[in-house]
Write a protein that holds these residues in place. Structure first.
Motif, PDB file in Angstrom:
ATOM      1  N   ARG A  22    -117.579 -51.652  94.752  1.00  0.00           N
ATOM      2  CA  ARG A  22    -117.718 -51.152  96.123  1.00  0.00           C
ATOM      3  C   ARG A  22    -118.501 -49.843  96.160  1.00  0.00           C
ATOM      4  O   ARG A  22    -119.273 -49.583  97.065  1.00  0.00           O
ATOM      5  CB  ARG A  22    -116.332 -50.872  96.720  1.00  0.00           C
ATOM      6  CG  ARG A  22    -115.469 -52.091  96.806  1.00  0.00           C
ATOM      7  CD  ARG A  22    -115.417 -52.588  98.245  1.00  0.00           C
ATOM      8  NE  ARG A  22    -114.818 -53.911  98.294  1.00  0.00           N
ATOM      9  CZ  ARG A  22    -113.537 -54.142  98.509  1.00  0.00           C
ATOM     10  NH1 ARG A  22    -112.723 -53.122  98.718  1.00  0.00           N
ATOM     11  NH2 ARG A  22    -113.074 -55.366  98.535  1.00  0.00           N
ATOM     12  N   CYS A  23    -118.249 -49.013  95.170  1.00  0.00           N
ATOM     13  CA  CYS A  23    -118.847 -47.676  95.149  1.00  0.00           C
ATOM     14  C   CYS A  23    -120.268 -47.725  94.580  1.00  0.00           C
ATOM     15  O   CYS A  23    -121.077 -46.834  94.840  1.00  0.00           O
ATOM     16  CB  CYS A  23    -117.956 -46.788  94.290  1.00  0.00           C
ATOM     17  SG  CYS A  23    -118.391 -45.083  94.306  1.00  0.00           S
ATOM     18  N   GLY A  24    -120.533 -48.761  93.799  1.00  0.00           N
ATOM     19  CA  GLY A  24    -121.845 -48.837  93.139  1.00  0.00           C
ATOM     20  C   GLY A  24    -121.976 -47.814  92.026  1.00  0.00           C
ATOM     21  O   GLY A  24    -123.078 -47.390  91.679  1.00  0.00           O
ATOM     22  N   ALA A  25    -120.842 -47.396  91.490  1.00  0.00           N
ATOM     23  CA  ALA A  25    -120.855 -46.395  90.411  1.00  0.00           C
ATOM     24  C   ALA A  25    -119.656 -46.635  89.510  1.00  0.00           C
ATOM     25  O   ALA A  25    -118.674 -47.261  89.937  1.00  0.00           O
ATOM     26  CB  ALA A  25    -120.776 -44.996  91.011  1.00  0.00           C
ATOM     27  N   ASP A  26    -119.742 -46.137  88.268  1.00  0.00           N
ATOM     28  CA  ASP A  26    -118.605 -46.372  87.373  1.00  0.00           C
ATOM     29  C   ASP A  26    -117.525 -45.294  87.550  1.00  0.00           C
ATOM     30  O   ASP A  26    -117.726 -44.293  88.247  1.00  0.00           O
ATOM     31  CB  ASP A  26    -119.068 -46.524  85.912  1.00  0.00           C
ATOM     32  CG  ASP A  26    -119.752 -45.277  85.389  1.00  0.00           C
ATOM     33  OD1 ASP A  26    -119.614 -44.200  86.008  1.00  0.00           O
ATOM     34  OD2 ASP A  26    -120.424 -45.373  84.339  1.00  0.00           O
ATOM     35  N   ILE A  27    -116.388 -45.540  86.909  1.00  0.00           N
ATOM     36  CA  ILE A  27    -115.246 -44.637  87.111  1.00  0.00           C
ATOM     37  C   ILE A  27    -115.535 -43.199  86.647  1.00  0.00           C
ATOM     38  O   ILE A  27    -115.201 -42.247  87.367  1.00  0.00           O
ATOM     39  CB  ILE A  27    -113.972 -45.235  86.462  1.00  0.00           C
ATOM     40  CG1 ILE A  27    -113.538 -46.440  87.309  1.00  0.00           C
ATOM     41  CG2 ILE A  27    -112.850 -44.210  86.361  1.00  0.00           C
ATOM     42  CD1 ILE A  27    -112.345 -47.190  86.796  1.00  0.00           C
TER      43      ILE A  27
ATOM     44  N   THR B 133    -108.097 -49.872  97.966  1.00  0.00           N
ATOM     45  CA  THR B 133    -108.374 -51.124  97.255  1.00  0.00           C
ATOM     46  C   THR B 133    -107.086 -51.891  96.978  1.00  0.00           C
ATOM     47  O   THR B 133    -107.020 -53.116  97.159  1.00  0.00           O
ATOM     48  CB  THR B 133    -109.120 -50.813  95.929  1.00  0.00           C
ATOM     49  OG1 THR B 133    -110.294 -50.075  96.265  1.00  0.00           O
ATOM     50  CG2 THR B 133    -109.500 -52.073  95.185  1.00  0.00           C
ATOM     51  N   ILE B 134    -106.054 -51.188  96.557  1.00  0.00           N
ATOM     52  CA  ILE B 134    -104.786 -51.871  96.255  1.00  0.00           C
ATOM     53  C   ILE B 134    -104.160 -52.401  97.542  1.00  0.00           C
ATOM     54  O   ILE B 134    -103.611 -53.510  97.566  1.00  0.00           O
ATOM     55  CB  ILE B 134    -103.846 -50.935  95.463  1.00  0.00           C
ATOM     56  CG1 ILE B 134    -104.380 -50.835  94.032  1.00  0.00           C
ATOM     57  CG2 ILE B 134    -102.396 -51.426  95.486  1.00  0.00           C
ATOM     58  CD1 ILE B 134    -103.617 -49.939  93.106  1.00  0.00           C
ATOM     59  N   ASP B 135    -104.279 -51.664  98.615  1.00  0.00           N
ATOM     60  CA  ASP B 135    -103.752 -52.168  99.892  1.00  0.00           C
ATOM     61  C   ASP B 135    -104.426 -53.501 100.240  1.00  0.00           C
ATOM     62  O   ASP B 135    -103.771 -54.473 100.605  1.00  0.00           O
ATOM     63  CB  ASP B 135    -103.970 -51.141 101.004  1.00  0.00           C
ATOM     64  CG  ASP B 135    -103.431 -51.650 102.331  1.00  0.00           C
ATOM     65  OD1 ASP B 135    -102.270 -52.088 102.364  1.00  0.00           O
ATOM     66  OD2 ASP B 135    -104.174 -51.642 103.322  1.00  0.00           O
TER      67      ASP B 135
ATOM     68  N   VAL C  38    -102.856 -64.421  93.879  1.00  0.00           N
ATOM     69  CA  VAL C  38    -103.749 -63.749  92.929  1.00  0.00           C
ATOM     70  C   VAL C  38    -102.973 -63.105  91.776  1.00  0.00           C
ATOM     71  O   VAL C  38    -101.784 -62.819  91.884  1.00  0.00           O
ATOM     72  CB  VAL C  38    -104.606 -62.645  93.613  1.00  0.00           C
ATOM     73  CG1 VAL C  38    -105.452 -63.237  94.723  1.00  0.00           C
ATOM     74  CG2 VAL C  38    -103.750 -61.502  94.123  1.00  0.00           C
ATOM     75  N   VAL C  39    -103.701 -62.916  90.684  1.00  0.00           N
ATOM     76  CA  VAL C  39    -103.245 -62.031  89.610  1.00  0.00           C
ATOM     77  C   VAL C  39    -104.063 -60.762  89.752  1.00  0.00           C
ATOM     78  O   VAL C  39    -105.296 -60.813  89.825  1.00  0.00           O
ATOM     79  CB  VAL C  39    -103.464 -62.669  88.220  1.00  0.00           C
ATOM     80  CG1 VAL C  39    -103.095 -61.682  87.120  1.00  0.00           C
ATOM     81  CG2 VAL C  39    -102.659 -63.956  88.079  1.00  0.00           C
ATOM     82  N   LEU C  40    -103.378 -59.618  89.816  1.00  0.00           N
ATOM     83  CA  LEU C  40    -104.062 -58.331  90.016  1.00  0.00           C
ATOM     84  C   LEU C  40    -103.720 -57.378  88.872  1.00  0.00           C
ATOM     85  O   LEU C  40    -102.544 -57.104  88.618  1.00  0.00           O
ATOM     86  CB  LEU C  40    -103.625 -57.706  91.348  1.00  0.00           C
ATOM     87  CG  LEU C  40    -104.047 -56.254  91.602  1.00  0.00           C
ATOM     88  CD1 LEU C  40    -105.559 -56.120  91.710  1.00  0.00           C
ATOM     89  CD2 LEU C  40    -103.382 -55.709  92.873  1.00  0.00           C
ATOM     90  N   ALA C  41    -104.761 -56.886  88.186  1.00  0.00           N
ATOM     91  CA  ALA C  41    -104.576 -55.807  87.215  1.00  0.00           C
ATOM     92  C   ALA C  41    -104.869 -54.494  87.926  1.00  0.00           C
ATOM     93  O   ALA C  41    -105.942 -54.336  88.523  1.00  0.00           O
ATOM     94  CB  ALA C  41    -105.530 -55.987  86.040  1.00  0.00           C
ATOM     95  N   THR C  42    -103.919 -53.573  87.900  1.00  0.00           N
ATOM     96  CA  THR C  42    -104.118 -52.266  88.526  1.00  0.00           C
ATOM     97  C   THR C  42    -104.582 -51.267  87.459  1.00  0.00           C
ATOM     98  O   THR C  42    -104.560 -51.562  86.267  1.00  0.00           O
ATOM     99  CB  THR C  42    -102.805 -51.768  89.152  1.00  0.00           C
ATOM    100  OG1 THR C  42    -101.817 -51.661  88.117  1.00  0.00           O
ATOM    101  CG2 THR C  42    -102.314 -52.726  90.220  1.00  0.00           C
TER     102      THR C  42
ATOM    103  N   ASP D 187    -109.787 -51.598  89.348  1.00  0.00           N
ATOM    104  CA  ASP D 187    -110.853 -50.697  88.866  1.00  0.00           C
ATOM    105  C   ASP D 187    -112.238 -51.330  89.023  1.00  0.00           C
ATOM    106  O   ASP D 187    -113.198 -50.651  89.394  1.00  0.00           O
ATOM    107  CB  ASP D 187    -110.633 -50.345  87.391  1.00  0.00           C
ATOM    108  CG  ASP D 187    -109.505 -49.345  87.194  1.00  0.00           C
ATOM    109  OD1 ASP D 187    -109.163 -48.632  88.154  1.00  0.00           O
ATOM    110  OD2 ASP D 187    -108.971 -49.280  86.071  1.00  0.00           O
ATOM    111  N   HIS D 188    -112.318 -52.624  88.740  1.00  0.00           N
ATOM    112  CA  HIS D 188    -113.623 -53.299  88.877  1.00  0.00           C
ATOM    113  C   HIS D 188    -114.059 -53.334  90.342  1.00  0.00           C
ATOM    114  O   HIS D 188    -115.235 -53.119  90.658  1.00  0.00           O
ATOM    115  CB  HIS D 188    -113.564 -54.726  88.316  1.00  0.00           C
ATOM    116  CG  HIS D 188    -113.312 -54.761  86.838  1.00  0.00           C
ATOM    117  ND1 HIS D 188    -113.041 -55.919  86.152  1.00  0.00           N
ATOM    118  CD2 HIS D 188    -113.281 -53.763  85.916  1.00  0.00           C
ATOM    119  CE1 HIS D 188    -112.851 -55.637  84.874  1.00  0.00           C
ATOM    120  NE2 HIS D 188    -112.990 -54.333  84.708  1.00  0.00           N
TER     121      HIS D 188
END
Ligand SMILES: Nc1ncnc2c1ncn2[C@@H]1O[C@H](COP(=O)(O)OP(=O)(O)O)[C@@H](O)[C@H]1O
Ligand SMILES: O=C(O)C1=C[C@@H](OP(=O)(O)O)[C@@H](O)[C@H](O)C1
Ligand SMILES: [Mg+2]
Length: 198
Positions: A42-47, A66-68, A76-80, A36-37
């Motif tokens: 990347r988008c320059g905007a919040d969710i 992003t997940i790909d 890495v540790v990844l929070a989805t 999410d971060h």
């Protein structure tokens, strides 16, 4: 370069993926990413903005990309995000490229932990409990089908959850202890049909 094992966190909103992922990465001296971060940067905007402007389909498309990308990293540790498992391509990437931990919590705990939150567009409604129950029915089987291990996070501190994850993950594959051995098998290299139930 030697591939290092990855650890991926899945589970519903408020399970603690972002909180526990950061602690876990520090404990293991690994890099931490939160999909999410990364999407927001990347988008320059919040969710909420992304959901407003592009709708949930636009957000899910960004999430798949992003997940790909993040699951192709190593060590890495990844929070989805809680909805990552909705897409088959995410489930496959997570299963094939790391060890997947389902952080389980109850709807009651989710309601408490997200009560004052304004950053989760799917919960900005009066019938939040019903929404969370419907999500649980749809998503819990998907989390289970994707996970190697399931760890409860209700009624336990984030530190206790981190200890439990480390213990359970080491039972699956002891390469976690050996960060860069020449013969390390990728942490999540067990076949997808060997995923365990709780
Ligand atoms: N084990 C826990 N016990 C109590 N509160 C927690 C626990 N894990 C996370 N929280 C709190 O719940 C909220 C949501 O956590 P977060 O890590 O953002 O969840 P997720 O990323 O799964 O949606 C945060 O305020 C966090 O401090
Ligand atoms: O469950 C979901 O569909 C979502 C969960 C959120 O992440 P967290 O699970 O970290 O809150 C975020 O990706 C977005 O608001 C959608
Ligand atoms: Mg999160």
């Amino acid at each position: 370069m030697q591939d290092l094992p990855n650890l991926f966190l899945i589970g519903p909103m408020g399970a603690g993926k972002s909180t526990i992922g950061r602690l876990l990465a520090a404990e293991l001296s690994r890099r931490f990413h939160d999909s999410d971060h990364v999407i927001q940067e990347r988008c320059g905007a919040d969710i909420p903005w992304i959901f407003d402007v592009e709708g949930e389909p636009g957000f899910r498309l960004r999430e798949v990309q992003t997940i790909d990308e993040l699951t192709r990293l190593s060590g890495v540790v990844l929070a989805t995000g809680g909805g990552a498992v909705l897409r088959e391509e995410n489930r496959r990437a997570l299963r094939e490229r790391g060890t997947v931990v389902y952080l389980f919590t109850t709807v009651e705990q989710q309601l408490k932990r997200t009560a004052r939150d304004k950053n989760r567009p799917l919960l900005q409604r009066v019938d939040r409990e019903q929404v969370l129950n419907e999500m649980f029915t749809l998503r819990d089987p998907l989390y289970r089908a994707t996970a190697d291990v399931i760890v409860r996070t209700d009624r336990r501190s984030p530190r206790a959850v981190v200890s439990d994850i480390l213990h359970r993950a080491r039972c699956l594959n002891d390469s976690l202890d050996r960060l860069d051995p020449p013969d390390a098998r990728p942490f999540g290299s067990q076949a997808s049909d060997s995923k365990v139930s709780p």
